[in-house]
Every structure is written in C-alpha cells, then in structure tokens.
Design a protein around this motif. Structure first.
Motif, PDB file in Angstrom:
ATOM      1  N   ALA A 154       0.831  -1.208   0.000  1.00  0.00           N
ATOM      2  CA  ALA A 154       0.000   0.000   0.000  1.00  0.00           C
ATOM      3  C   ALA A 154       0.861   1.252   0.000  1.00  0.00           C
ATOM      4  O   ALA A 154       0.570   2.223  -0.716  1.00  0.00           O
ATOM      5  CB  ALA A 154      -0.927  -0.013   1.211  1.00  0.00           C
ATOM      6  N   GLY A 155       1.930   1.253   0.797  1.00  0.00           N
ATOM      7  CA  GLY A 155       2.802   2.422   0.831  1.00  0.00           C
ATOM      8  C   GLY A 155       3.531   2.655  -0.473  1.00  0.00           C
ATOM      9  O   GLY A 155       3.732   3.797  -0.896  1.00  0.00           O
ATOM     10  N   THR A 156       3.928   1.567  -1.151  1.00  0.00           N
ATOM     11  CA  THR A 156       4.619   1.705  -2.423  1.00  0.00           C
ATOM     12  C   THR A 156       3.669   2.172  -3.519  1.00  0.00           C
ATOM     13  O   THR A 156       4.045   2.947  -4.404  1.00  0.00           O
ATOM     14  CB  THR A 156       5.260   0.374  -2.827  1.00  0.00           C
ATOM     15  OG1 THR A 156       6.145  -0.055  -1.788  1.00  0.00           O
ATOM     16  CG2 THR A 156       6.040   0.506  -4.120  1.00  0.00           C
ATOM     17  N   ALA A 157       2.413   1.716  -3.463  1.00  0.00           N
ATOM     18  CA  ALA A 157       1.459   2.056  -4.525  1.00  0.00           C
ATOM     19  C   ALA A 157       1.088   3.531  -4.519  1.00  0.00           C
ATOM     20  O   ALA A 157       1.009   4.167  -5.570  1.00  0.00           O
ATOM     21  CB  ALA A 157       0.208   1.184  -4.388  1.00  0.00           C
ATOM     22  N   VAL A 158       0.849   4.086  -3.348  1.00  0.00           N
ATOM     23  CA  VAL A 158       0.360   5.474  -3.282  1.00  0.00           C
ATOM     24  C   VAL A 158       1.219   6.325  -2.363  1.00  0.00           C
ATOM     25  O   VAL A 158       0.784   7.396  -1.936  1.00  0.00           O
ATOM     26  CB  VAL A 158      -1.113   5.512  -2.798  1.00  0.00           C
ATOM     27  CG1 VAL A 158      -2.017   4.860  -3.800  1.00  0.00           C
ATOM     28  CG2 VAL A 158      -1.251   4.846  -1.434  1.00  0.00           C
ATOM     29  N   GLY A 159       2.445   5.883  -2.056  1.00  0.00           N
ATOM     30  CA  GLY A 159       3.276   6.648  -1.142  1.00  0.00           C
ATOM     31  C   GLY A 159       3.703   7.990  -1.687  1.00  0.00           C
ATOM     32  O   GLY A 159       4.056   8.888  -0.935  1.00  0.00           O
ATOM     33  N   ALA A 160       3.689   8.144  -3.011  1.00  0.00           N
ATOM     34  CA  ALA A 160       4.098   9.415  -3.605  1.00  0.00           C
ATOM     35  C   ALA A 160       2.980  10.443  -3.661  1.00  0.00           C
ATOM     36  O   ALA A 160       3.210  11.581  -4.063  1.00  0.00           O
ATOM     37  CB  ALA A 160       4.630   9.175  -5.020  1.00  0.00           C
ATOM     38  N   VAL A 161       1.768  10.071  -3.256  1.00  0.00           N
ATOM     39  CA  VAL A 161       0.663  11.032  -3.274  1.00  0.00           C
ATOM     40  C   VAL A 161       0.877  12.042  -2.149  1.00  0.00           C
ATOM     41  O   VAL A 161       0.992  11.661  -0.982  1.00  0.00           O
ATOM     42  CB  VAL A 161      -0.688  10.310  -3.092  1.00  0.00           C
ATOM     43  CG1 VAL A 161      -1.822  11.322  -3.030  1.00  0.00           C
ATOM     44  CG2 VAL A 161      -0.900   9.329  -4.233  1.00  0.00           C
ATOM     45  N   PRO A 162       0.960  13.339  -2.436  1.00  0.00           N
ATOM     46  CA  PRO A 162       1.271  14.328  -1.402  1.00  0.00           C
ATOM     47  C   PRO A 162       0.075  14.651  -0.524  1.00  0.00           C
ATOM     48  O   PRO A 162      -0.574  15.689  -0.660  1.00  0.00           O
ATOM     49  CB  PRO A 162       1.707  15.557  -2.219  1.00  0.00           C
ATOM     50  CG  PRO A 162       0.955  15.437  -3.500  1.00  0.00           C
ATOM     51  CD  PRO A 162       0.834  13.959  -3.783  1.00  0.00           C
ATOM     52  N   ALA A 163      -0.259  13.741   0.401  1.00  0.00           N
ATOM     53  CA  ALA A 163      -1.363  13.974   1.327  1.00  0.00           C
ATOM     54  C   ALA A 163      -0.813  14.025   2.742  1.00  0.00           C
ATOM     55  O   ALA A 163      -0.081  13.126   3.151  1.00  0.00           O
ATOM     56  CB  ALA A 163      -2.413  12.860   1.214  1.00  0.00           C
ATOM     57  N   PRO A 164      -1.128  15.068   3.525  1.00  0.00           N
ATOM     58  CA  PRO A 164      -0.609  15.135   4.885  1.00  0.00           C
ATOM     59  C   PRO A 164      -1.130  13.995   5.739  1.00  0.00           C
ATOM     60  O   PRO A 164      -2.293  13.590   5.650  1.00  0.00           O
ATOM     61  CB  PRO A 164      -1.136  16.495   5.391  1.00  0.00           C
ATOM     62  CG  PRO A 164      -1.472  17.259   4.157  1.00  0.00           C
ATOM     63  CD  PRO A 164      -1.902  16.241   3.142  1.00  0.00           C
ATOM     64  N   GLY A 165      -0.244  13.475   6.596  1.00  0.00           N
ATOM     65  CA  GLY A 165      -0.647  12.433   7.519  1.00  0.00           C
ATOM     66  C   GLY A 165      -0.816  11.072   6.904  1.00  0.00           C
ATOM     67  O   GLY A 165      -1.239  10.143   7.577  1.00  0.00           O
ATOM     68  N   GLY A 166      -0.504  10.863   5.638  1.00  0.00           N
ATOM     69  CA  GLY A 166      -0.614   9.550   5.025  1.00  0.00           C
ATOM     70  C   GLY A 166      -2.030   9.095   4.786  1.00  0.00           C
ATOM     71  O   GLY A 166      -2.328   7.901   4.862  1.00  0.00           O
ATOM     72  N   LEU A 167      -2.944  10.019   4.458  1.00  0.00           N
ATOM     73  CA  LEU A 167      -4.352   9.650   4.281  1.00  0.00           C
ATOM     74  C   LEU A 167      -4.541   8.726   3.095  1.00  0.00           C
ATOM     75  O   LEU A 167      -5.332   7.784   3.149  1.00  0.00           O
ATOM     76  CB  LEU A 167      -5.201  10.916   4.120  1.00  0.00           C
ATOM     77  CG  LEU A 167      -5.166  11.897   5.296  1.00  0.00           C
ATOM     78  CD1 LEU A 167      -6.026  13.117   4.990  1.00  0.00           C
ATOM     79  CD2 LEU A 167      -5.637  11.228   6.576  1.00  0.00           C
ATOM     80  N   ALA A 168      -3.839   8.983   1.993  1.00  0.00           N
ATOM     81  CA  ALA A 168      -3.963   8.114   0.827  1.00  0.00           C
ATOM     82  C   ALA A 168      -3.429   6.721   1.121  1.00  0.00           C
ATOM     83  O   ALA A 168      -3.995   5.711   0.681  1.00  0.00           O
ATOM     84  CB  ALA A 168      -3.230   8.736  -0.366  1.00  0.00           C
ATOM     85  N   VAL A 169      -2.337   6.632   1.872  1.00  0.00           N
ATOM     86  CA  VAL A 169      -1.784   5.332   2.248  1.00  0.00           C
ATOM     87  C   VAL A 169      -2.753   4.567   3.135  1.00  0.00           C
ATOM     88  O   VAL A 169      -2.908   3.344   3.010  1.00  0.00           O
ATOM     89  CB  VAL A 169      -0.421   5.521   2.937  1.00  0.00           C
ATOM     90  CG1 VAL A 169       0.147   4.187   3.403  1.00  0.00           C
ATOM     91  CG2 VAL A 169       0.561   6.192   1.997  1.00  0.00           C
ATOM     92  N   ASP A 170      -3.441   5.255   4.033  1.00  0.00           N
ATOM     93  CA  ASP A 170      -4.402   4.588   4.916  1.00  0.00           C
ATOM     94  C   ASP A 170      -5.544   3.966   4.117  1.00  0.00           C
ATOM     95  O   ASP A 170      -5.961   2.828   4.388  1.00  0.00           O
ATOM     96  CB  ASP A 170      -4.960   5.590   5.929  1.00  0.00           C
ATOM     97  CG  ASP A 170      -3.919   6.015   6.944  1.00  0.00           C
ATOM     98  OD1 ASP A 170      -2.857   5.362   6.996  1.00  0.00           O
ATOM     99  OD2 ASP A 170      -4.151   6.993   7.666  1.00  0.00           O
ATOM    100  N   ALA A 171      -6.071   4.699   3.154  1.00  0.00           N
ATOM    101  CA  ALA A 171      -7.160   4.159   2.342  1.00  0.00           C
ATOM    102  C   ALA A 171      -6.697   2.941   1.553  1.00  0.00           C
ATOM    103  O   ALA A 171      -7.407   1.921   1.484  1.00  0.00           O
ATOM    104  CB  ALA A 171      -7.680   5.239   1.389  1.00  0.00           C
ATOM    105  N   ALA A 172      -5.504   3.009   0.965  1.00  0.00           N
ATOM    106  CA  ALA A 172      -4.980   1.855   0.234  1.00  0.00           C
ATOM    107  C   ALA A 172      -4.684   0.692   1.159  1.00  0.00           C
ATOM    108  O   ALA A 172      -4.852  -0.475   0.784  1.00  0.00           O
ATOM    109  CB  ALA A 172      -3.718   2.257  -0.532  1.00  0.00           C
ATOM    110  N   LEU A 173      -4.251   0.975   2.378  1.00  0.00           N
ATOM    111  CA  LEU A 173      -3.932  -0.093   3.323  1.00  0.00           C
ATOM    112  C   LEU A 173      -5.184  -0.849   3.753  1.00  0.00           C
ATOM    113  O   LEU A 173      -5.162  -2.081   3.889  1.00  0.00           O
ATOM    114  CB  LEU A 173      -3.223   0.508   4.540  1.00  0.00           C
ATOM    115  CG  LEU A 173      -2.733  -0.470   5.608  1.00  0.00           C
ATOM    116  CD1 LEU A 173      -1.854  -1.548   4.998  1.00  0.00           C
ATOM    117  CD2 LEU A 173      -1.981   0.280   6.700  1.00  0.00           C
TER     118      LEU A 173
END
Length: 342
Positions: free
Chosen positions: A277-296
């Motif tokens: 999940a972090g590798t897939a959307v880790g480059a999305v510039p969202a504060p607090g890792g919100l995009a990573v949380d949704a993918a996770l």
C-alpha cells in the motif's frame, strides 16, 4: 576670557553618558522584542496546528480511541515499543547519511519532533525541514544538510523496495495483489505526467543558468558526501541497517495493532500489505498519510480481513503512531525551538 558660570552649565542639555549616570535606562531595541515575538509565535504554532487538526478529525479520533480502549493492552504496548524503535532507526539513518557526527540524544529528540511537523506539510517535507534546521544549528552547511536529506530518502526508498521484493518472493500472498494493480488506462496518463515533469525539470536546468548552478553544486556535494559516508563501516551500517529496519518495524507495529483488535492475518501478510500500500500510493502528497491509509484498508481486505476489522486496525495504527505522539511531539518541537536547537 571669562569662564562659564555654574548656572549656565546647568542649563545645557545632558549628554547620554550623564543621563546614564542619573539612573535612566535606555529602552530595549525594537529588534529584540520582534525576535522574542517571532520565537513565541514559532513555539505556539505547532500547538495551534495540532489542536486544529484534532478538531477537524473529531469523528476519526473518537472512533480510533474507542476501539483501542477495548483492544488487548499487551499487544498495544508491544506496538508502542516498536513505534519507539522506529524513531531510533530513523535517527540511525539520519546519522548514517551525514559524514559529520551530531549529538545522538538531540538527533533522536529532533526526529520525535519531526513526526509532529509531518501533519502540517505533505510528503515528509515537515520532517525534512525540521532535520535541516537541526543540522544547520549544529554547524552543518546548508548544501551538506540538504544532500543528507537526499541520501536519507534514497536509502529509505531503496531499502523498502528490497524488503518488499524479498517478501513477494517468499510469501504466496503476492498472487492476491494482482487485484490492486491498476489497469493500463490509468498507467498511461500517470506515465505521461511523470515524463512531463522530468522533461520540464530538464529544460529548466538547461535554460535557466541561475537555477542550474545551485542544483549542480548540490549534486556535487551529495555525491562527495555519499562517497565519504560509504568509506566508513559505521556509517554504512547505520544508513542501510536503519533503512531496512524502518519498514519492518512499521509493519510489525501494524501487525501488533491487528492482533490487539482481532485481525487474523499472518505477520508476513500484514507487513506485505503495509509495504504494498505504501509503495502504490506513497508518492501522493497527502498530509498524515491519508492516501496510504485508504490503500492499506483495501489491501488488508484483499488479503482476507473483514472490512470493519481492517478499518479499525488502520485507525488504531494511525492513533498509536501519529495521534498519540502528536501532543508530546509538538511540545518537544516547541521546546527545541525555544532552546534554539532548531
């Protein structure tokens, strides 16, 4: 020639030296008061940002805290221990990326405070800004401090990729990740955006000479520091050992939270889901890792977890790793600013 009388001398204006002898105190310069006001604003800004962020995320904070209250406390304690070890690993990577030696205690404190700064700036810029300020206060030149940030980011991403590849090669769960791979219709515009950004950067560096000079100087300094760091075994061990340990510690923290909330997935699957999940959307510039949380959440569901448990696990992970340390992190950040460490 007649000498002046005492009465005429008393009527003359007093000099600055004579006014000081009479006990008058000159006012403090305005720049001093302005400096104190700026330092006070810098000290209070992290606390105000943390309070505003918590008020804006009241439902998520309440849901995460309520589920964590009913969770297994021993697994939560284990997850907190791995979270603390992650700050130690980050400090090792920071030191390994820099030829200069910095105080380890202050470096660890700066990394703890940097976690709070990440909630105000996206893509890790907050932590990098705090680190650059810390290194500059320790006497490290700006180009070398910035070069260490680049080497830190490169080592962190490279080690994370290596760990992901090893888990994919050793775990049969990689077959389920095929459902998460986007189709070609999404990859084409993404590749076009990345290619366009690289082309624009190349044109700017070629045409704009004032921009080319500092960039080439920074790259030259980064290469020189990277060569020097890799001639020292202690720096190599700190840089790459800490970079490999960070994703494993973060994935283990997530596994501990899942075990506390009843997530019935093996450790390898949870760590693989976190890295994927972090590798897939880790480059999305969202504060607090919100995009990573949704993918996770979606990745854990793909691996066989119920949606409610996966959501609670990710919320619990965010509460333990970000929200719980947020207040002490902002206090540490304010204390470091006030002590002029930053």
């Amino acid at each position: 020639m007649s000498s002046p009388s005492p009465s005429s001398l008393s009527s003359l204006p007093l000099s600055p030296a004579s006014s000081l002898t009479r006990g008058t105190v000159s006012p403090r310069p305005a720049s001093f008061m302005a400096g104190r006001s700026v330092r006070l604003a810098l000290c209070l800004a992290p606390l105000l940002l943390a309070g505003g962020w918590a008020m804006a995320n009241r439902p998520a904070v309440y849901e995460g805290v309520s589920r964590l209250v009913a969770a297994d406390p021993w697994w939560l304690l284990a997850g907190g221990g791995f979270t603390c070890l992650n700050w130690v690993a980050a400090s090792c990577v920071r030191q390994g990326a820099l030829p200069d030696r910095v105080p380890p205690g202050l470096l660890l404190a700066s990394q703890f405070a940097a976690g709070a700064a990440n909630h105000t700036l996206p893509a890790g810029f907050g932590a990098h800004a705090v680190t650059v300020r810390f290194l500059r206060a320790r006497g490290v030149p700006l180009d070398r401090a910035t070069a260490s940030i680049g080497l830190y980011s490169l080592a962190k991403s490279s080690a994370k990729t290596v760990v992901l590849v090893v888990l994919l090669a050793t775990s049969p769960a990689w077959r389920r990740l095929g459902e998460l791979v986007p189709d070609g219709r999404l990859l084409v515009p993404l590749a076009a955006i990345v290619g366009g950004a690289l082309a624009v950067a190349g044109v700017l560096l070629t045409v704009v000479r004032p921009l080319r000079r500092p960039v080439t100087g920074l790259l030259r300094s980064a290469l020189a520091d990277a060569r020097e760091v890799h001639t020292r075994p202690a720096r190599v061990a700190a840089l790459w050992g800490g970079a490999v340990a960070m994703p494993l510690l973060q994935g283990t923290t997530l596994a501990c939270i899942g075990a506390a909330l009843g997530l019935e997935l093996p450790w390898a699957h949870v760590v693989l889901a976190y890295l994927a999940a972090g590798t897939a959307v880790g480059a999305v510039p969202a504060p607090g890792g919100l995009a990573v949380d949704a993918a996770l959440v979606w990745t854990l569901v793909t691996f066989g977890s119920p949606l409610a448990v996966a959501t609670a696990t990710v919320i619990g992970y965010r509460v333990l790793t970000d929200w719980v340390p947020l207040l002490p992190g902002t206090l540490m950040l304010s204390a470091l600013i006030r002590a002029k460490v930053l």
